[in-house]
Design a protein around this motif. Structure first.
Motif, PDB file in Angstrom:
ATOM      1  N   GLN A 147       0.837  -1.204   0.000  1.00 47.10           N
ATOM      2  CA  GLN A 147       0.000   0.000   0.000  1.00 47.10           C
ATOM      3  C   GLN A 147       0.873   1.256   0.000  1.00 47.10           C
ATOM      4  OE1 GLN A 147      -2.173  -1.007   3.532  1.00 47.10           O
ATOM      5  NE2 GLN A 147      -3.908  -1.830   2.390  1.00 47.10           N
ATOM      6  N   SER A 148       1.982   1.205   0.709  1.00 51.97           N
ATOM      7  CA  SER A 148       2.935   2.320   0.707  1.00 51.97           C
ATOM      8  C   SER A 148       3.485   2.560  -0.691  1.00 51.97           C
ATOM      9  CB  SER A 148       4.095   2.045   1.664  1.00 51.97           C
ATOM     10  OG  SER A 148       3.635   1.983   2.978  1.00 51.97           O
ATOM     11  N   ASP A 149       3.649   1.489  -1.448  1.00 52.81           N
ATOM     12  CA  ASP A 149       4.136   1.617  -2.824  1.00 52.81           C
ATOM     13  C   ASP A 149       3.175   2.460  -3.657  1.00 52.81           C
ATOM     14  OD1 ASP A 149       6.341   0.115  -2.218  1.00 52.81           O
ATOM     15  OD2 ASP A 149       5.567  -1.746  -3.084  1.00 52.81           O
ATOM     16  N   TRP A 150       1.858   2.271  -3.462  1.00 52.49           N
ATOM     17  CA  TRP A 150       0.867   3.090  -4.179  1.00 52.49           C
ATOM     18  C   TRP A 150       1.010   4.559  -3.817  1.00 52.49           C
ATOM     19  CZ3 TRP A 150      -3.761  -0.497  -2.697  1.00 52.49           C
ATOM     20  CH2 TRP A 150      -3.846  -1.551  -3.607  1.00 52.49           C
ATOM     21  N   ILE A 151       1.114   4.820  -2.509  1.00 49.38           N
ATOM     22  CA  ILE A 151       1.229   6.216  -2.048  1.00 49.38           C
ATOM     23  C   ILE A 151       2.484   6.839  -2.641  1.00 49.38           C
ATOM     24  CG2 ILE A 151       1.528   7.709  -0.038  1.00 49.38           C
ATOM     25  CD1 ILE A 151      -0.131   5.619   1.554  1.00 49.38           C
ATOM     26  N   ARG A 152       3.593   6.097  -2.605  1.00 47.23           N
ATOM     27  CA  ARG A 152       4.851   6.606  -3.172  1.00 47.23           C
ATOM     28  C   ARG A 152       4.720   6.859  -4.665  1.00 47.23           C
ATOM     29  NH1 ARG A 152       7.420   3.329   0.646  1.00 47.23           N
ATOM     30  NH2 ARG A 152       7.467   1.518  -0.706  1.00 47.23           N
ATOM     31  N   GLU A 153       4.039   5.951  -5.365  1.00 47.70           N
ATOM     32  CA  GLU A 153       3.884   6.102  -6.820  1.00 47.70           C
ATOM     33  C   GLU A 153       3.075   7.354  -7.154  1.00 47.70           C
ATOM     34  OE1 GLU A 153       2.260   3.565 -10.666  1.00 47.70           O
ATOM     35  OE2 GLU A 153       2.410   2.569  -8.727  1.00 47.70           O
ATOM     36  N   VAL A 154       2.017   7.608  -6.391  1.00 48.89           N
ATOM     37  CA  VAL A 154       1.188   8.802  -6.630  1.00 48.89           C
ATOM     38  C   VAL A 154       2.004  10.069  -6.359  1.00 48.89           C
ATOM     39  CG1 VAL A 154      -0.805  10.124  -5.791  1.00 48.89           C
ATOM     40  CG2 VAL A 154      -1.023   7.666  -6.189  1.00 48.89           C
ATOM     41  N   GLY A 181       7.279   2.865   6.552  1.00 50.71           N
ATOM     42  CA  GLY A 181       6.219   2.780   5.539  1.00 50.71           C
ATOM     43  C   GLY A 181       6.423   3.717   4.377  1.00 50.71           C
ATOM     44  N   LEU A 182       6.410   5.037   4.617  1.00 49.24           N
ATOM     45  CA  LEU A 182       6.470   5.987   3.500  1.00 49.24           C
ATOM     46  C   LEU A 182       7.846   6.039   2.855  1.00 49.24           C
ATOM     47  CD1 LEU A 182       4.333   8.974   4.788  1.00 49.24           C
ATOM     48  CD2 LEU A 182       3.797   7.403   2.943  1.00 49.24           C
ATOM     49  N   GLY A 183       8.874   5.999   3.662  1.00 48.16           N
ATOM     50  CA  GLY A 183      10.225   6.072   3.111  1.00 48.16           C
ATOM     51  C   GLY A 183      10.733   7.503   3.079  1.00 48.16           C
TER      52      GLY A 183
END
Length: 201
Positions: A147-154, A181-183
């Protein structure tokens, strides 16, 4: 006015046709205004606002009025503060302000973003390309790695296009950088696009 019948005699109209035309114009104008109000309201709903959000009337901060569709280095805004300080009201007012100017906007909480992407009700590409994206309650959830990957991609996609994005959070960027999580990369990108000439957010 009066007109002669073909078989003789005169017909006299009981109406003032200038007044009748004017009243019909007023009715058309009222219908057009009613339709416009309905259309405006639907545009706000499409942007993710609720009926309760529409009732919020808050003076939009001047710094949030300066957003532009043109790519600029300072394209993100980060609203931080404790509960009740007006962050969400400012975010909602910003969406209303830009929807009225014809922008394609979307207001989402971080939790809603994850849920809608997971249910495939939203597309990451669409969120990247919006004129304005507002992420409320940013950093409040504990997303799984995917799910963090989605947030990062956006966020990364909007960063690369320099698209206006407003984040509102109870957490400072420093505290979020320590949260798993977010990075760190995403936090650095938000900081880069929020800071002014003096380097402060």
């Amino acid at each position: 006015w009066a007109a002669r019948y073909p078989w003789g005699g005169w017909y006299t109209s009981p109406f003032c046709h200038a007044c009748l035309d004017a009243s019909m114009y007023e009715e058309d104008k009222a219908d057009r205004e009613k339709h416009q109000r309905r259309s405006d309201k639907q545009a706000f709903i499409n942007a993710g606002l609720t009926e309760a959000d529409l009732a919020v009337s808050w003076q939009l901060d001047q710094r949030l009025r300066r957003l532009t569709r043109d790519p600029v280095p300072q394209c993100f805004a980060y609203l931080v503060g404790s509960t009740g300080t007006g962050k969400s009201s400012q975010a909602i007012s910003a969406v209303k302000h830009y929807v009225e100017r014809g922008w394609r906007c979307r207001y989402l909480t971080e939790t809603d973003l994850i849920r809608l992407l997971q249910n495939k009700d939203l597309d990451v590409g669409l969120l990247r390309d919006l004129d304005l994206l507002v992420l409320d309650e940013f950093g409040s959830s504990n997303p799984a790695t995917w799910q963090s990957d989605w947030i990062r991609e956006v966020i990364d996609g909007r960063y690369r296009q320099r698209k206006p994005t407003i984040f509102s959070s109870n957490h400072s960027l420093k505290s979020l950088s320590n949260k798993p999580g977010l990075g760190r990369l995403i936090i650095e990108r938000i900081y880069e696009c929020c800071r002014d000439e003096e380097g402060s957010v």
